[in-house]
Design a protein around this motif. Structure first.
Motif, short mmCIF file in Angstrom:
data_model
loop_
_atom_site.label_atom_id
_atom_site.label_comp_id
_atom_site.label_asym_id
_atom_site.label_seq_id
_atom_site.Cartn_x
_atom_site.Cartn_y
_atom_site.Cartn_z
N LEU A 75 6.17 10.19 4.73
CA LEU A 75 7.15 9.51 5.57
C LEU A 75 6.47 8.71 6.68
O LEU A 75 6.91 7.60 7.01
CB LEU A 75 8.15 10.51 6.17
N LYS A 76 5.39 9.24 7.23
CA LYS A 76 4.66 8.51 8.26
C LYS A 76 4.07 7.21 7.71
O LYS A 76 4.09 6.18 8.38
CB LYS A 76 3.55 9.39 8.86
N VAL A 77 3.55 7.26 6.49
CA VAL A 77 3.01 6.05 5.85
C VAL A 77 4.13 5.03 5.67
O VAL A 77 3.97 3.84 5.99
CB VAL A 77 2.35 6.38 4.49
N LEU A 78 5.28 5.49 5.17
CA LEU A 78 6.42 4.59 4.98
C LEU A 78 6.93 4.04 6.31
O LEU A 78 7.30 2.86 6.39
CB LEU A 78 7.55 5.33 4.25
N GLU A 79 6.90 4.86 7.33
CA GLU A 79 7.36 4.44 8.65
C GLU A 79 6.41 3.40 9.25
O GLU A 79 6.84 2.37 9.78
CB GLU A 79 7.48 5.65 9.57
N ALA A 101 0.84 -1.20 0.00
CA ALA A 101 0.00 0.00 0.00
C ALA A 101 0.88 1.25 0.00
O ALA A 101 0.61 2.21 -0.73
CB ALA A 101 -0.94 -0.01 1.20
N ALA A 102 1.93 1.24 0.80
CA ALA A 102 2.84 2.39 0.86
C ALA A 102 3.56 2.57 -0.48
O ALA A 102 3.74 3.70 -0.95
CB ALA A 102 3.85 2.21 1.99
N LEU A 103 3.97 1.48 -1.09
CA LEU A 103 4.72 1.55 -2.35
C LEU A 103 3.84 1.85 -3.56
O LEU A 103 4.35 2.10 -4.66
CB LEU A 103 5.49 0.24 -2.57
N ALA A 104 2.53 1.84 -3.37
CA ALA A 104 1.62 2.13 -4.48
C ALA A 104 1.71 3.59 -4.93
O ALA A 104 1.34 3.91 -6.06
CB ALA A 104 0.18 1.79 -4.08
N ASP A 105 2.21 4.45 -4.08
CA ASP A 105 2.28 5.88 -4.41
C ASP A 105 3.64 6.21 -5.03
O ASP A 105 4.68 5.87 -4.46
CB ASP A 105 2.08 6.69 -3.13
N ALA A 115 9.64 7.16 -4.90
CA ALA A 115 10.78 8.05 -5.15
C ALA A 115 11.55 8.31 -3.85
O ALA A 115 12.79 8.36 -3.87
CB ALA A 115 10.30 9.37 -5.76
N ILE A 116 10.85 8.45 -2.75
CA ILE A 116 11.51 8.64 -1.45
C ILE A 116 12.33 7.40 -1.11
O ILE A 116 13.49 7.50 -0.66
CB ILE A 116 10.48 8.96 -0.35
N ILE A 117 11.76 6.22 -1.32
CA ILE A 117 12.49 4.96 -1.07
C ILE A 117 13.74 4.90 -1.94
O ILE A 117 14.83 4.54 -1.47
CB ILE A 117 11.58 3.73 -1.33
N ALA A 118 13.60 5.27 -3.21
CA ALA A 118 14.76 5.25 -4.12
C ALA A 118 15.84 6.20 -3.63
O ALA A 118 17.03 5.88 -3.67
CB ALA A 118 14.31 5.61 -5.54
N ARG A 119 15.43 7.36 -3.16
CA ARG A 119 16.41 8.34 -2.64
C ARG A 119 17.10 7.79 -1.40
O ARG A 119 18.32 7.90 -1.24
CB ARG A 119 15.70 9.66 -2.32
N LEU A 127 9.02 0.48 6.27
CA LEU A 127 9.96 0.66 5.16
C LEU A 127 11.08 1.64 5.49
O LEU A 127 12.15 1.58 4.89
CB LEU A 127 9.23 1.11 3.90
N ILE A 128 10.80 2.57 6.41
CA ILE A 128 11.82 3.52 6.84
C ILE A 128 11.76 3.66 8.35
O ILE A 128 10.77 3.27 8.99
CB ILE A 128 11.66 4.92 6.19
N SER A 129 12.82 4.22 8.91
CA SER A 129 12.82 4.59 10.32
C SER A 129 13.37 6.00 10.42
O SER A 129 14.08 6.47 9.53
CB SER A 129 13.66 3.61 11.15
#
Length: 136
Positions: free
Chosen positions: A58-62, A19-23, A28-32, A66-68
């Motif tokens: 970032l909150k969705v990714l967190e 769901a997070a990666l659907a956007d 792009a943030i993950i790639a960065r 996927l991120i911290s």
């Protein structure tokens, strides 16, 4: 092909990750972040959006794992977390193997059909034919 059934917790993490990666912005943030840690300001630079909007992504990714984010003096750098991506990759890899094996079997069947067609064509051309079409 033997498949393990993932646990409910794993399924929930996969759902959150996909769901997070659907956007596209979050991808792009993950790639960065694959290139190293970055602050919210650094992550916001390439986008035509405010820092609060980037913070929401970032909150969705967190939440998806996927991120911290950690506190580093005045900064809160973001870091890519490999576990959630590894789980998603492993899940997808099972399906990649399934489709690869299926396509391999299909290739084998097509080869057999082509060989049978070639043999039939050769047999047909070896038969004598008359001008009238009478094969007696």
């Amino acid at each position: 092909m033997e498949r393990r059934t993932p646990s409910t917790a794993t399924v929930d993490r996969l759902d959150a990750a996909f769901a997070a990666l659907a956007d596209p912005t979050r991808r792009a943030i993950i790639a960065r972040l694959a290139g190293g840690d970055a602050s919210v300001t650094e992550l916001a630079e390439p986008f035509a959006m405010t820092q609060p909007a980037v913070s929401k992504h970032l909150k969705v990714l967190e939440r998806a794992g996927l991120i911290s984010r950690r506190r580093d003096a005045q900064r809160r750098p973001c870091r890519l977390e490999a576990r959630a991506l590894r789980e998603a990759t492993e899940w997808l890899d099972g399906y990649r193997r399934f489709w690869s094996e299926s396509f391999g079997r299909l290739d084998g069947l097509l080869d057999e059909l082509q060989a049978a067609t070639t043999t039939t064509d050769r047999t047909d051309t070896d038969r004598p034919h008359t001008e009238t079409g009478d094969d007696r």
